[in-house]
Design a protein around this motif. Structure first.
Motif, PDB file in Angstrom:
ATOM      1  N   ASP A 183     -25.904 -51.616 -32.276  1.00  0.00           N
ATOM      2  CA  ASP A 183     -25.858 -52.476 -31.096  1.00  0.00           C
ATOM      3  C   ASP A 183     -25.441 -51.645 -29.888  1.00  0.00           C
ATOM      4  N   THR A 184     -25.571 -52.244 -28.716  1.00  0.00           N
ATOM      5  CA  THR A 184     -25.148 -51.509 -27.515  1.00  0.00           C
ATOM      6  C   THR A 184     -23.813 -51.982 -26.959  1.00  0.00           C
ATOM      7  N   ASP A 185     -23.467 -53.282 -27.100  1.00  0.00           N
ATOM      8  CA  ASP A 185     -22.372 -53.870 -26.325  1.00  0.00           C
ATOM      9  C   ASP A 185     -22.646 -53.598 -24.848  1.00  0.00           C
ATOM     10  N   GLY A 186     -23.923 -53.663 -24.487  1.00  0.00           N
ATOM     11  CA  GLY A 186     -24.358 -53.268 -23.151  1.00  0.00           C
ATOM     12  C   GLY A 186     -24.160 -54.342 -22.102  1.00  0.00           C
ATOM     13  N   GLY A 187     -24.535 -53.973 -20.880  1.00  0.00           N
ATOM     14  CA  GLY A 187     -24.460 -54.886 -19.752  1.00  0.00           C
ATOM     15  C   GLY A 187     -23.543 -54.439 -18.643  1.00  0.00           C
ATOM     16  N   GLN A 188     -22.784 -53.373 -18.867  1.00  0.00           N
ATOM     17  CA  GLN A 188     -21.860 -52.893 -17.843  1.00  0.00           C
ATOM     18  C   GLN A 188     -22.624 -52.129 -16.757  1.00  0.00           C
ATOM     19  N   VAL A 189     -22.181 -52.282 -15.519  1.00  0.00           N
ATOM     20  CA  VAL A 189     -22.830 -51.552 -14.427  1.00  0.00           C
ATOM     21  C   VAL A 189     -22.502 -50.059 -14.494  1.00  0.00           C
ATOM     22  N   GLU A 190     -21.441 -49.693 -15.230  1.00  0.00           N
ATOM     23  CA  GLU A 190     -21.064 -48.285 -15.346  1.00  0.00           C
ATOM     24  C   GLU A 190     -21.935 -47.520 -16.337  1.00  0.00           C
ATOM     25  N   ASN A 191     -22.628 -48.243 -17.225  1.00  0.00           N
ATOM     26  CA  ASN A 191     -23.455 -47.633 -18.260  1.00  0.00           C
ATOM     27  C   ASN A 191     -24.932 -47.802 -17.931  1.00  0.00           C
ATOM     28  N   PRO A 192     -25.804 -47.069 -18.620  1.00  0.00           N
ATOM     29  CA  PRO A 192     -27.239 -47.284 -18.413  1.00  0.00           C
ATOM     30  C   PRO A 192     -27.621 -48.723 -18.757  1.00  0.00           C
ATOM     31  N   ASN A 193     -28.683 -49.212 -18.138  1.00  0.00           N
ATOM     32  CA  ASN A 193     -29.168 -50.547 -18.456  1.00  0.00           C
ATOM     33  C   ASN A 193     -29.422 -50.669 -19.959  1.00  0.00           C
ATOM     34  N   TRP A 194     -29.380 -51.915 -20.431  1.00  0.00           N
ATOM     35  CA  TRP A 194     -29.407 -52.187 -21.868  1.00  0.00           C
ATOM     36  C   TRP A 194     -30.484 -51.406 -22.603  1.00  0.00           C
ATOM     37  N   GLU A 195     -31.721 -51.490 -22.153  1.00  0.00           N
ATOM     38  CA  GLU A 195     -32.832 -50.884 -22.880  1.00  0.00           C
ATOM     39  C   GLU A 195     -32.776 -49.356 -22.843  1.00  0.00           C
ATOM     40  N   ILE A 196     -32.239 -48.797 -21.775  1.00  0.00           N
ATOM     41  CA  ILE A 196     -32.091 -47.336 -21.678  1.00  0.00           C
ATOM     42  C   ILE A 196     -31.025 -46.859 -22.656  1.00  0.00           C
ATOM     43  N   ALA A 197     -29.918 -47.587 -22.711  1.00  0.00           N
ATOM     44  CA  ALA A 197     -28.840 -47.239 -23.644  1.00  0.00           C
ATOM     45  C   ALA A 197     -29.316 -47.334 -25.094  1.00  0.00           C
ATOM     46  N   PHE A 198     -30.051 -48.394 -25.415  1.00  0.00           N
ATOM     47  CA  PHE A 198     -30.529 -48.578 -26.790  1.00  0.00           C
ATOM     48  C   PHE A 198     -31.468 -47.435 -27.186  1.00  0.00           C
TER      49      PHE A 198
END
Length: 284
Positions: free
Chosen positions: A237-252
């Motif tokens: 999983d990413t636990d994504g969505g933070q503005v400090e990290n890459p966008n969800w799909e980029i992180a995944f």
């Protein structure tokens, strides 16, 4: 080396707007990103209530605009102060409305607050180290509605006690929420032990917050644990969505590519990014 594909992936843990803190995507923008890369499903999470109702509206919009397609959003409920903690009525209501995951306390867990130098919060166990009666009632509901238990930000001690009791009660859909997160602080040895003893899933996420808007990559540690535990008990999983990290799909994609470039096969990636999560969501 070959490039990985996000076709069919499922992420059980992504944060989006509306939220109390800034997020990179709204629910609708996250849906568009998921559709764009060919994802199968995303579970949206909030620390402040429920998301299954939000997921329903996004799915209706998706069908209205794009017609019947293979992408779905799902939601859940997080048992923090905003819903009254271990509120059995709130949990049953959420499950009746389609919640797929019930997360134990996160930002309001006693363990979480203690890690940030605060007092108070919620524990799943009593002073005798027994699971609270209301938590047992919630476990019964999770079983009844064929949902998933996520352990949230509770301590490793609580996790072991909670998982043992949940398994005794007949619950098999259990995900250890980002055990690598420093607030949870589960050692590799404990992660290996809990998988061996209880056959649970370890949710291993892209990055973790260190405070002050700083995030630390989990990729190297994720790879090490995958090699130790094996792909059958890992959820990527990413636990994504933070503005400090890459966008969800980029992180995944970065996460998957990192693993693939280090020898994790595409078949193993499919198990950790699609099959395990699909089984838990009941969308195999």
């Amino acid at each position: 080396m070959d490039k990985v594909s996000l076709k069919g992936v499922i992420d059980l843990h992504v944060h989006s707007h509306p939220d109390i803190r800034e997020r990179a995507y709204t629910d609708f923008q996250l849906m568009e990103a998921g559709r764009r890369v060919g994802a199968r499903a995303i579970v949206i999470k909030t620390h402040h209530g429920t998301t299954m109702d939000r997921a329903y509206l996004v799915n209706e919009y998706n069908k209205k605009v794009y017609g019947d397609n293979n992408f779905q959003m799902f939601g859940g409920i997080t048992l923090n102060a905003a819903v009254g903690g271990f509120n059995v009525v709130a949990v049953e209501t959420a499950l009746k409305l389609g919640a797929k995951i019930v997360w134990m306390p996160t930002t309001y867990a006693e363990n979480h607050l203690k890690a940030y130098g605060k007092i108070g919060g919620i524990k799943c166990i009593d002073k005798n180290k027994r699971v609270l009666p209301e938590v047992e009632e919630i476990i019964k509901l999770i079983i009844k509605y064929d949902a998933i238990l996520g352990t949230g930000h509770i301590s490793p001690e609580e996790i072991f006690i909670l998982v043992k009791r949940a398994k005794e009660m007949g619950l098999n859909k259990i995900v250890i929420t980002h055990p690598e997160f420093w607030v949870v602080g589960m050692s590799h040895e404990d992660q290996i032990k809990i998988v061996k003893e209880y056959d649970v899933y370890l949710e291993r996420c892209y990055a973790q917050p260190m405070g002050g808007g700083v995030y630390k990559s989990n990729l190297e540690d994720n790879y090490e644990v995958i090699k130790k535990v094996g792909c059958n008990n890992i959820i990527v999983d990413t636990d994504g969505g933070q503005v400090e990290n890459p966008n969800w799909e980029i992180a995944f994609e970065e996460y998957m590519q990192y693993l693939y470039d280090r020898g994790i096969s595409k078949e193993e990636l499919e198990i950790m990014t699609i099959k395990n999560a699909a089984k838990l969501l009941g969308i195999e």
